[in-house]
Enzyme design. Structure first.
Site, PDB file in Angstrom:
ATOM      1  CD  GLN A  78       0.466   5.745   6.911  1.00  0.00           C
ATOM      2  OE1 GLN A  78      -0.086   6.317   8.025  1.00  0.00           O
ATOM      3  NE2 GLN A  78      -0.150   5.917   5.803  1.00  0.00           N
ATOM      4  CG  PHE A  79       0.736  -0.109   3.608  1.00  0.00           C
ATOM      5  CD1 PHE A  79       0.741  -0.262   2.120  1.00  0.00           C
ATOM      6  CD2 PHE A  79      -0.546  -0.042   4.162  1.00  0.00           C
ATOM      7  CE1 PHE A  79      -0.095  -0.149   1.516  1.00  0.00           C
ATOM      8  CE2 PHE A  79      -1.680   0.258   3.417  1.00  0.00           C
ATOM      9  CZ  PHE A  79      -1.227   0.199   1.787  1.00  0.00           C
ATOM     10  CB  THR A  80       1.162   4.722   2.347  1.00  0.00           C
ATOM     11  OG1 THR A  80       0.964   5.450   3.499  1.00  0.00           O
ATOM     12  CG2 THR A  80      -0.390   3.998   2.317  1.00  0.00           C
TER      13      THR A  80
END
Length: 148
Positions: A78-80
């Site tokens: 989950q890069f966000t």
């Protein structure tokens, strides 16, 4: 490395309608890798998560870890989690690691959990994923390896 963890009674992740990971009781993890993370971060994070006492014992107190209850883990990249929303209306993701570093450290994190004897399911790195879960408690925590 940042992780949003939720204690769940079940969770699954699908990609293009195909279930790629599913667990019963355990932890659902959203895992973000930062550009300053090193090989020490997934080790610290996996060890911290595996021993975190957030499951109830017979007296109803949070005294047991996911290892103690023999729970499973669903780990989703989950890069966000590295979205910076301080300026303007569009998040800036400059703090997130480049995909090649992020994928390597994310895989090291999952392997460290498996090496501890945990059953780990994953999403598909870099894919658009649909995640569903039943939060148990609810118990939701945020961990950051930079804040120890």
């Amino acid at each position: 490395m940042k992780v949003v963890l939720q204690r769940v009674s079940e969770a699954k992740v699908t990609v293009e309608g195909e279930t790629v990971g599913r667990i019963e009781a355990g932890l659902m993890l959203l895992v973000g890798v930062g550009q300053e993370d090193t090989e020490q971060d997934p080790v610290w994070m996996a060890d911290k998560l595996a021993g975190l006492r957030i499951f109830e014992d017979d007296a109803g107190k949070m005294n047991l870890s996911v290892e103690d209850v023999k729970g499973s883990i669903l780990s989703v990249s989950q890069f966000t989690l590295y979205g910076d929303c301080r300026k303007g209306k569009r998040p800036n993701f400059m703090g997130a690691a480049r995909p090649e570093l992020a994928e390597s450290l994310y895989e090291q994190f999952n392997e460290r959990l498996r090496a501890r004897g945990l059953h780990v399911e994953t999403g598909r790195f870099g894919a658009m994923m649909d995640v569903s879960l039943v939060n148990d408690g609810p118990v939701t925590l945020i961990l950051d390896s930079r804040n120890g």
